[in-house]
Design an enzyme around this catalytic site. Structure first.
Site, short mmCIF file in Angstrom:
data_model
loop_
_atom_site.label_atom_id
_atom_site.label_comp_id
_atom_site.label_asym_id
_atom_site.label_seq_id
_atom_site.Cartn_x
_atom_site.Cartn_y
_atom_site.Cartn_z
N GLY A 467 26.66 25.28 68.67
CA GLY A 467 27.76 26.16 68.27
C GLY A 467 27.35 27.46 67.62
O GLY A 467 28.15 28.39 67.53
N ILE A 628 19.28 40.32 61.34
CA ILE A 628 20.42 39.62 61.93
C ILE A 628 20.56 40.11 63.36
O ILE A 628 20.95 41.24 63.63
CB ILE A 628 21.71 39.91 61.11
CG1 ILE A 628 21.53 39.46 59.65
CG2 ILE A 628 22.91 39.20 61.75
CD1 ILE A 628 21.20 38.00 59.45
N ASN A 630 22.62 39.12 65.70
CA ASN A 630 23.99 39.22 66.20
C ASN A 630 24.97 39.01 65.04
O ASN A 630 25.32 37.87 64.72
CB ASN A 630 24.19 38.16 67.29
CG ASN A 630 25.55 38.26 67.96
OD1 ASN A 630 26.48 38.90 67.45
ND2 ASN A 630 25.69 37.60 69.10
N PRO A 631 25.40 40.09 64.40
CA PRO A 631 26.25 39.96 63.21
C PRO A 631 27.54 39.19 63.49
O PRO A 631 28.10 38.59 62.58
CB PRO A 631 26.58 41.40 62.83
CG PRO A 631 25.63 42.26 63.56
CD PRO A 631 25.13 41.49 64.76
N GLY A 703 22.03 29.26 59.93
CA GLY A 703 22.87 28.09 60.19
C GLY A 703 23.35 27.37 58.94
O GLY A 703 24.44 26.82 58.92
N GLU A 704 22.54 27.34 57.90
CA GLU A 704 22.91 26.52 56.75
C GLU A 704 23.23 27.31 55.47
O GLU A 704 23.95 26.82 54.61
CB GLU A 704 21.82 25.49 56.40
CG GLU A 704 20.72 25.38 57.39
CD GLU A 704 20.58 24.00 58.04
OE1 GLU A 704 19.90 23.95 59.04
OE2 GLU A 704 21.13 23.01 57.56
MO1 MOS Z 1 21.54 20.77 60.70
S1 MOS Z 1 21.82 19.41 59.19
O1 MOS Z 1 20.00 21.22 60.50
O2 MOS Z 1 21.95 20.13 62.14
#
Ligand code: MOS
Length: 737
Positions: A467, A628, A630-631, A703-704
């Site tokens: 995603g 970055i 792709n902002p 991502g995190e």
């Molecule tokens: Mo994430 S917890 O690195 O899918």
């Protein structure tokens, strides 16, 4: 790097059309002739053994083909090694349908196979199981209080100076315990596997997974098939948040059933069954912070106790973060575990960081009040330019700029320091802030780039796209380096037969796979230039790779733009119609720098003075994550993760019914996540951060980071609004009354 036409440009997901139109297929949507449907029967007890399984009534139902159980199934591997996937923790992994032992409530104990899903599901209700129940433990707090706590051999730990002594002498002190509940990931797409029996010894598996090669290796090893006879595909994944990092049990069950019946089989888990997979472990943090009267930290003690299963020691780094963020001469960081009769916990967005930083940043907030210093000012007073765990500098750390930009956007200087001092009508208004930090990891990964004479490009790697926009990232890098429009690039991913890549997780996909794509494209560039120079009187004669640009389907001299050759002409000159290169990128193990992503999060809550209802009115999150690419999609990552942080702070909690040793609110009606009505203004700022040390693209991954610190900022805002410090997530209104 040269000026970019694709990097830094807000770009919509290239697969968005396929998803919106319903063309994108998910693991449970592959229809093949004579598909068999499997339905999982789940254990009704938490611990014990199966005395007897009576499948006669189920088998008597018309359309039922078989019922697999531990006593009736094809052979399975028998050593732990075969069950250990790429990211398995220490211990002995759970083996589905392996033996009569029950290790957790909801464990799969039988798989009913039928011509129709409805028949399988109905027949599953007719499988009669006699258990011999044994005493179990599922009460984390009770186990912790009774001292059933273990010190895992590989637990992260750190100590420097004299933390206890420095704490005892510090004029300003905070000592507190913080708790976090179990959370479940609840991606929209349920776990599903469609195993297609090819009839020639090969099997093609569509699996919901964050790692098609991890699933391939696992299921081949467990089901005793050669790895090269198994191909796992996961081209589209409807969310993961970490739940799809390890192979889940529907995968071996579907493959086992396909082998037993020599037919194609699909197994889809129900929403309730998804609560029998991994989860974010509940955790208790004990913190003790000492500072001088100017707010300078003298001592930082952080001890955690988290849940794990009886059979694996799942743990992440919960405690290291304070030593990365805050200068402090004395520190003691320790982690321990409690074993419960539950399934093993697993990674959930920012595993370790989201938990650790909740407690650290709430304790820092408490210290700010104790020292009568503005919470933001306290962070700046203690700002660390070095990683005190490893004693080395950061490759880049634009956290000061995150604090500055987020504070300005939020209007932090207008905050009145006193709790309960910003009332508006019936609303108690509270402003809180927190820091965020996450590892900027890179793992070994490979990718392939193919350039065709007509100017089309294909980029391929076995990673997944759960995603975050991985398809688009891969296309952007290919387009940028090979000088073609984005539309000319096709991307292949989510297929175990493609060049090797790790699971998609840890925010490391862009740095890892992106670096491999960069390497593969550079190799294509090099060969293309050589081909161009084969033409008699080539305009690029004598040019080196660094002298040319790849733009507009041409190779162009960067000091003399009239010297250019089109891709088609270069290929013609070299008598080639395509160039194909594969490259592998690895992190630089000799780096003298630490690599982290940072953020500053500011939150405003409004708490109904009579009812205690909490609304998160505004969040500003400023992120420094290198370049970055792709902002647009990166911004969506932060938005989504902030929503996850709102859930962590106020809503998400899986409760256990200890009478059965079972998670009880196992549905989306009773497991609360933030809905639209809970989410108000969220501002995302990407702070400029150049990092030419970290990898060739200068990227860190996003991502995190958006979830880290968000729950703390909200919890701190709730304190500021109400004057009540709730140290136990989620902060539900009953805790405020
Ligand atoms: Mo994430 S917890 O690195 O899918």
């Amino acid at each position: 790097m040269t000026p970019s036409s694709h990097f830094g440009k807000p770009t919509s997901r290239i697969e968005a059309g396929a998803k919106v139109a319903g063309i994108a297929k998910y693991a449970g949507e592959y229809n093949v002739p004579r598909l068999v449907h499997g339905f999982v029967v789940s254990s009704a007890i938490a611990k014990g053994r199966i005395k007897r399984i009576d499948t006669a009534d189920a088998l008597a139902v018309e359309g039922v083909l078989d019922v697999l159980t531990h006593a009736h199934r094809p052979e399975l591997a028998s050593s732990d090694e075969k069950y250990k996937d790429e990211i398995a923790p220490d211990g002995s992994p759970f083996r589905p349908l392996y033996d009569e032992k029950i290790r957790f409530s909801g464990q799969p104990v039988a798989l009913v196979l039928a011509e129709e899903l409805e028949i399988a599901r109905f027949a599953a209700s007719l499988v009669r199981i006699e258990y011999e129940a044994q005493p179990y433990v599922t009460d984390f707090e009770a186990e912790r209080k009774r001292g059933a706590v273990l010190q895992p051999e590989n637990a992260p730990s750190h100590s420097r100076g004299n933390p206890a002594g420095a704490f005892a002498q510090a004029p300003v002190r905070v000592k507190a315990e913080y708790r976090m509940s179990v959370e479940h990931h609840n991606p929209m797409e349920p776990f599903a596997t469609t195993a297609v029996w090819e009839g020639d010894g090969r099997i093609t598996v569509y699996d919901k997974t964050q790692g098609p090669q991890n699933s391939r290796n696992y299921v081949a090893d467990v089901c005793r098939m050669p790895r090269d006879k198994v191909r796992v595909l996961s081209p589209y994944v409807g969310g993961g948040f970490g739940s799809g990092l390890r192979p889940q049990y529907q995968l071996p069950l579907a493959v086992l059933a396909a082998r037993a019946l020599q037919r194609s089989v699909r197994v889809t888990l129900t929403r309730q069954q998804m609560f029998t997979l991994g989860y974010r472990a509940g955790i208790v943090h004990e913190l003790a912070l000492g500072a001088d009267s100017a707010g300078r930290l003298a001592s930082f003690l952080h001890h955690t106790v988290a849940m794990t299963s009886q059979f694996e020691e799942f743990q992440r780094n919960f405690v290291q973060w304070s030593s990365l963020l805050y200068r402090c001469p004395n520190a003691e960081l320790r982690q321990r575990l409690v074993k419960l009769d539950q399934n093993t916990p697993c990674d959930m967005r920012a595993p370790g960081g989201a938990e650790g930083m909740y407690a650290i940043e709430c304790a820092m907030d408490e210290l700010a009040y104790a020292a009568k210093i503005d919470p933001l000012e306290l962070r700046l007073i203690n700002y660390s330019d070095t990683d005190q765990m490893e004693n080395r500098p950061y490759s880049s750390k634009a956290l000061r700029e995150c604090y500055r930009q987020a504070a300005e956007k939020f209007g932090w200087p207008k905050r009145s320091a006193e709790p309960r001092s910003m009332r508006e009508g019936n609303d108690l208004v509270g402003w809180g802030m927190a820091s965020g930090i996450w590892e900027a990891m890179q793992l070994k990964a490979s990718a392939r780039a193919v350039l065709t004479a007509n100017g089309s490009v294909e980029i391929a790697s076995a990673t997944a796209d759960i995603g975050p926009g991985t398809y688009t990232m891969m296309a952007q890098i290919g387009a940028e380096l090979l000088g073609v429009p984005l539309e000319s690039v096709t991307v292949k991913l989510g297929d175990s037969s493609l060049p090797d890549a790790p699971v998609e997780g840890g925010s490391f996909t862009t740095s890892s796979v992106g670096s491999a794509i960069h390497g593969a494209c550079r190799a294509v560039q090099k060969e293309l230039l050589q081909l161009a120079q084969k033409a008699a009187e080539s305009p690029l004669a004598g040019a080196k790779l660094d002298d040319v640009l790849f733009v507009d389907g041409k190779i162009r001299h960067n000091r003399d733009p009239k010297r250019e050759v089109s891709v088609a002409d270069a290929m013609r000159a070299g008598k080639a119609d395509r160039i194909e290169k594969e490259a592998t990128a690895e992190p630089d193990e000799d780096s003298k720098y630490s690599h982290y992503t940072h953020s500053a999060v500011f939150a405003e809550v409004r708490v109904d003075a009579e009812l205690g209802v909490i609304r998160v009115a505004r969040v500003v999150s400023a992120v420094a994550a290198g370049r970055i690419l792709n902002p647009k999609v990166a911004g969506s990552q932060i938005l989504g993760a902030v929503v996850g942080g709102i859930g962590m702070a106020l809503h998400e909690e899986t409760s256990t019914d200890h009478r059965f040793g079972r998670f009880m609110n196992h549905s989306l009606a009773e497991y609360h996540v933030p809905v639209n009505a809970d989410v108000h203004a969220i501002d995302v700022i990407f702070v400029e951060e150049e990092d030419d040390e970290i990898n060739p693209l200068g990227v860190k991954g996003v991502g995190e980071i958006g979830i880290v610190g968000t729950a703390a900022a909200i919890a701190n805002a709730v304190y500021h609004a109400t004057g009540k410090r709730v140290r136990d997530l989620p902060i539900t209104l009953d805790k405020l009354m």
